[in-house]
Design a protein around this motif. Structure first.
Motif, PDB file in Angstrom:
ATOM      1  N   GLY A 121       4.139  -0.057  10.359  1.00 36.07           N
ATOM      2  CA  GLY A 121       2.940  -0.357   9.585  1.00 36.07           C
ATOM      3  C   GLY A 121       1.945   0.769   9.662  1.00 36.07           C
ATOM      4  O   GLY A 121       2.126   1.746  10.399  1.00 36.07           O
ATOM      5  N   ARG A 163       4.622 -12.267   5.977  1.00 41.92           N
ATOM      6  CA  ARG A 163       3.338 -11.600   6.096  1.00 41.92           C
ATOM      7  C   ARG A 163       2.222 -12.633   6.117  1.00 41.92           C
ATOM      8  O   ARG A 163       2.393 -13.752   5.619  1.00 41.92           O
ATOM      9  CB  ARG A 163       3.130 -10.595   4.961  1.00 41.92           C
ATOM     10  CG  ARG A 163       2.969 -11.179   3.573  1.00 41.92           C
ATOM     11  CD  ARG A 163       2.932 -10.054   2.553  1.00 41.92           C
ATOM     12  NE  ARG A 163       2.662 -10.552   1.199  1.00 41.92           N
ATOM     13  CZ  ARG A 163       2.726  -9.786   0.106  1.00 41.92           C
ATOM     14  NH1 ARG A 163       3.049  -8.499   0.205  1.00 41.92           N
ATOM     15  NH2 ARG A 163       2.459 -10.312  -1.062  1.00 41.92           N
ATOM     16  N   VAL A 180      -2.256 -12.914   5.994  1.00 39.95           N
ATOM     17  CA  VAL A 180      -3.613 -12.392   5.965  1.00 39.95           C
ATOM     18  C   VAL A 180      -4.520 -13.429   6.620  1.00 39.95           C
ATOM     19  O   VAL A 180      -4.208 -14.619   6.614  1.00 39.95           O
ATOM     20  CB  VAL A 180      -4.082 -12.058   4.536  1.00 39.95           C
ATOM     21  CG1 VAL A 180      -3.208 -10.970   3.941  1.00 39.95           C
ATOM     22  CG2 VAL A 180      -4.077 -13.293   3.651  1.00 39.95           C
ATOM     23  N   THR A 235      -1.662  -5.912   1.603  1.00 40.18           N
ATOM     24  CA  THR A 235      -2.303  -5.795   2.905  1.00 40.18           C
ATOM     25  C   THR A 235      -2.121  -7.083   3.696  1.00 40.18           C
ATOM     26  O   THR A 235      -2.450  -8.165   3.215  1.00 40.18           O
ATOM     27  CB  THR A 235      -3.796  -5.485   2.745  1.00 40.18           C
ATOM     28  OG1 THR A 235      -3.942  -4.190   2.145  1.00 40.18           O
ATOM     29  CG2 THR A 235      -4.509  -5.503   4.083  1.00 40.18           C
ATOM     30  N   VAL A 282      -0.553  -8.590   7.966  1.00 42.56           N
ATOM     31  CA  VAL A 282       0.279  -8.353   9.139  1.00 42.56           C
ATOM     32  C   VAL A 282       1.685  -8.816   8.780  1.00 42.56           C
ATOM     33  O   VAL A 282       1.859  -9.930   8.292  1.00 42.56           O
ATOM     34  CB  VAL A 282      -0.235  -9.106  10.374  1.00 42.56           C
ATOM     35  CG1 VAL A 282       0.695  -8.869  11.564  1.00 42.56           C
ATOM     36  CG2 VAL A 282      -1.656  -8.656  10.716  1.00 42.56           C
ATOM     37  N   TYR A 283       2.645  -7.961   9.004  1.00 39.01           N
ATOM     38  CA  TYR A 283       4.026  -8.260   8.665  1.00 39.01           C
ATOM     39  C   TYR A 283       4.801  -8.598   9.939  1.00 39.01           C
ATOM     40  O   TYR A 283       4.722  -7.863  10.938  1.00 39.01           O
ATOM     41  CB  TYR A 283       4.669  -7.069   7.953  1.00 39.01           C
ATOM     42  CG  TYR A 283       4.226  -6.949   6.524  1.00 39.01           C
ATOM     43  CD1 TYR A 283       2.937  -6.535   6.211  1.00 39.01           C
ATOM     44  CD2 TYR A 283       5.086  -7.266   5.478  1.00 39.01           C
ATOM     45  CE1 TYR A 283       2.517  -6.437   4.884  1.00 39.01           C
ATOM     46  CE2 TYR A 283       4.680  -7.169   4.158  1.00 39.01           C
ATOM     47  CZ  TYR A 283       3.395  -6.757   3.870  1.00 39.01           C
ATOM     48  OH  TYR A 283       2.984  -6.675   2.563  1.00 39.01           O
ATOM     49  N   GLY A 329       4.447  -8.563  14.983  1.00 36.82           N
ATOM     50  CA  GLY A 329       3.771  -8.155  13.771  1.00 36.82           C
ATOM     51  C   GLY A 329       3.305  -6.713  13.776  1.00 36.82           C
ATOM     52  O   GLY A 329       3.033  -6.126  14.829  1.00 36.82           O
ATOM     53  N   THR A 330       3.214  -6.169  12.591  1.00 36.75           N
ATOM     54  CA  THR A 330       2.706  -4.816  12.397  1.00 36.75           C
ATOM     55  C   THR A 330       1.765  -4.840  11.195  1.00 36.75           C
ATOM     56  O   THR A 330       2.073  -5.441  10.171  1.00 36.75           O
ATOM     57  CB  THR A 330       3.860  -3.806  12.228  1.00 36.75           C
ATOM     58  OG1 THR A 330       3.353  -2.481  12.146  1.00 36.75           O
ATOM     59  CG2 THR A 330       4.727  -4.107  11.006  1.00 36.75           C
ATOM     60  N   GLN A 331       0.617  -4.208  11.342  1.00 36.30           N
ATOM     61  CA  GLN A 331      -0.414  -4.260  10.307  1.00 36.30           C
ATOM     62  C   GLN A 331      -0.121  -3.256   9.193  1.00 36.30           C
ATOM     63  O   GLN A 331       0.146  -2.076   9.471  1.00 36.30           O
ATOM     64  CB  GLN A 331      -1.784  -3.944  10.912  1.00 36.30           C
ATOM     65  CG  GLN A 331      -2.917  -3.866   9.902  1.00 36.30           C
ATOM     66  CD  GLN A 331      -3.292  -5.222   9.338  1.00 36.30           C
ATOM     67  OE1 GLN A 331      -3.464  -6.195  10.076  1.00 36.30           O
ATOM     68  NE2 GLN A 331      -3.433  -5.296   8.011  1.00 36.30           N
ATOM     69  N   THR A 377      -2.075  -1.880   5.827  1.00 32.90           N
ATOM     70  CA  THR A 377      -3.333  -1.862   5.096  1.00 32.90           C
ATOM     71  C   THR A 377      -3.203  -0.905   3.920  1.00 32.90           C
ATOM     72  O   THR A 377      -2.893   0.266   4.107  1.00 32.90           O
ATOM     73  CB  THR A 377      -4.489  -1.422   5.994  1.00 32.90           C
ATOM     74  OG1 THR A 377      -4.575  -2.292   7.133  1.00 32.90           O
ATOM     75  CG2 THR A 377      -5.812  -1.484   5.233  1.00 32.90           C
TER      76      THR A 377
END
Length: 126
Positions: free
Chosen positions: A8, A37, A39, A90, A92-93, A119-121, A123
């Motif tokens: 991410g 994902r 938000v 956008t 967090v995945y 998770g990985t952000q 943006t």
């Protein structure tokens, strides 16, 4: 079991990222894998999944044609290639895994999956 997601970051609209999720503590080839994902303030939503046999599924119409899910059983890794990124991507995945029989079609529902990564952000800026 550990699912370690990475890849991410911060990217401009129209750019690309490739997420990776490395699994350990499970027999990767026996697992269906998925990307979700989330938000803030919204429910986690399924993005894509891939069966044990490598068949991909995409659950969000807006990612079809832009995102590609794939797996490498030798590396115990599932990928999500994300192209032509939009601000709406956008989030967090998270990656998820479920030990299944070969013929099971992966579900889009979170409660189907037994294991989750942290998770990985991602943006995406305008």
């Amino acid at each position: 079991v550990q699912l370690q997601a990475s890849g991410g970051g911060f990217v401009q609209a129209g750019g690309f990222l490739r997420l990776s999720c490395v699994a350990s503590g499970l027999t990767f080839s026996r697992n269906a894998m998925a990307w979700f994902r989330q938000v803030p303030g919204k429910e986690r939503e399924s993005v894509a999944a891939i069966s044990r046999s490598g068949s991909p599924l995409y659950f969000i119409d807006s990612v079809k044609g832009r995102f590609t899910i794939s797996r490498d059983n030798a590396k115990k890794t599932v990928y999500l290639q994300m192209n032509s990124l939009k601000q709406e991507d956008t989030a967090v995945y998270y990656c998820a895994a479920k030990d299944t029989i070969l013929t099971v079609i992966p579900s889009k529902y979170a409660d189907f999956y037994a294991y989750w990564g942290r998770g990985t952000q991602v943006t995406v800026s305008s």
